[in-house]
Motif scaffolding. Sequence first.
Motif, PDB file in Angstrom:
ATOM      1  N   THR A 111       0.938  -1.091  -0.055  1.00 13.37           N
ATOM      2  CA  THR A 111       0.065   0.026  -0.001  1.00 13.37           C
ATOM      3  C   THR A 111       0.732   1.250   0.144  1.00 13.37           C
ATOM      4  O   THR A 111       1.828   1.169   0.822  1.00 13.37           O
ATOM      5  CB  THR A 111      -0.835  -0.086   1.085  1.00 13.37           C
ATOM      6  N   GLY A 112       0.407   2.222  -0.736  1.00 14.00           N
ATOM      7  CA  GLY A 112       1.337   3.588  -0.923  1.00 14.00           C
ATOM      8  C   GLY A 112       2.286   3.666  -1.661  1.00 14.00           C
ATOM      9  O   GLY A 112       2.882   4.819  -1.896  1.00 14.00           O
ATOM     10  N   ARG A 113       2.806   2.670  -2.561  1.00 13.22           N
ATOM     11  CA  ARG A 113       3.821   2.714  -3.543  1.00 13.22           C
ATOM     12  C   ARG A 113       3.252   3.842  -4.774  1.00 13.22           C
ATOM     13  O   ARG A 113       4.343   4.310  -5.201  1.00 13.22           O
ATOM     14  CB  ARG A 113       4.195   1.188  -4.143  1.00 13.22           C
ATOM     15  N   GLY A 114       2.171   3.568  -5.114  1.00 13.70           N
ATOM     16  CA  GLY A 114       1.730   4.605  -6.071  1.00 13.70           C
ATOM     17  C   GLY A 114       1.940   5.950  -5.827  1.00 13.70           C
ATOM     18  O   GLY A 114       2.507   6.932  -6.603  1.00 13.70           O
ATOM     19  N   VAL A 115       1.874   6.316  -4.487  1.00 10.86           N
ATOM     20  CA  VAL A 115       1.775   7.551  -4.162  1.00 10.86           C
ATOM     21  C   VAL A 115       3.285   7.949  -4.200  1.00 10.86           C
ATOM     22  O   VAL A 115       3.665   9.001  -4.175  1.00 10.86           O
ATOM     23  CB  VAL A 115       1.097   7.843  -2.472  1.00 10.86           C
ATOM     24  N   PHE A 116       4.106   6.908  -3.462  1.00  6.47           N
ATOM     25  CA  PHE A 116       5.571   7.004  -3.246  1.00  6.47           C
ATOM     26  C   PHE A 116       6.125   7.260  -4.833  1.00  6.47           C
ATOM     27  O   PHE A 116       7.168   8.340  -4.981  1.00  6.47           O
ATOM     28  CB  PHE A 116       6.397   5.793  -2.936  1.00  6.47           C
ATOM     29  N   LEU A 117       5.736   6.666  -5.820  1.00  5.06           N
ATOM     30  CA  LEU A 117       6.264   6.794  -7.102  1.00  5.06           C
ATOM     31  C   LEU A 117       5.814   8.176  -7.597  1.00  5.06           C
ATOM     32  O   LEU A 117       6.589   9.014  -8.167  1.00  5.06           O
ATOM     33  CB  LEU A 117       5.474   5.886  -7.984  1.00  5.06           C
ATOM     34  N   ILE A 118       4.565   8.529  -7.545  1.00  6.24           N
ATOM     35  CA  ILE A 118       4.050   9.788  -7.844  1.00  6.24           C
ATOM     36  C   ILE A 118       5.061  11.141  -7.262  1.00  6.24           C
ATOM     37  O   ILE A 118       5.389  12.164  -7.869  1.00  6.24           O
ATOM     38  CB  ILE A 118       2.784  10.168  -7.391  1.00  6.24           C
TER      39      ILE A 118
END
Length: 140
Positions: A111-118
């Motif tokens: 969870t949260g990896r998309g936000v990390f990438l962004i």
Amino acid sequence: MINQIENPDITSVYTLQLASTTNSITLLENFIDELSIKFGFSDLLYANVLTCLSEAVVNGIVHGNRQSPEKKVYINLEVIKEEQLVFTITDEGDGFNLNSLPNSAATENLTGRGVFLINKLADQCIFNSKGNELELHFKI
């Protein structure tokens, strides 16, 4: 379909509304392809915009709007003097607390990896306090 709105303070404004279904990702990709051609994105800019917007829209569809097709994800783009892109992605969900995301660098957390990438790929990333709107900045 891209809607263009004229504004004298900004080079261009574009809007896109997507139903909260996974089929909308194709429309998003077409939108980004059209923008890339119009503004001559470099390969790196294209990849970063595509990755960030895809992550943001999927999060809005799945987590924000809970894949409710009657709810929309709204994308607005301001192109400032053909030097900067400012995307605003908004869903109709209840939002989330950015600080409650687990450490995405930990291997056990998906969870949260998309936000990390962004956060890593955009030049600037701003969430609203409710957590249902994201502003992304990219230099052209």
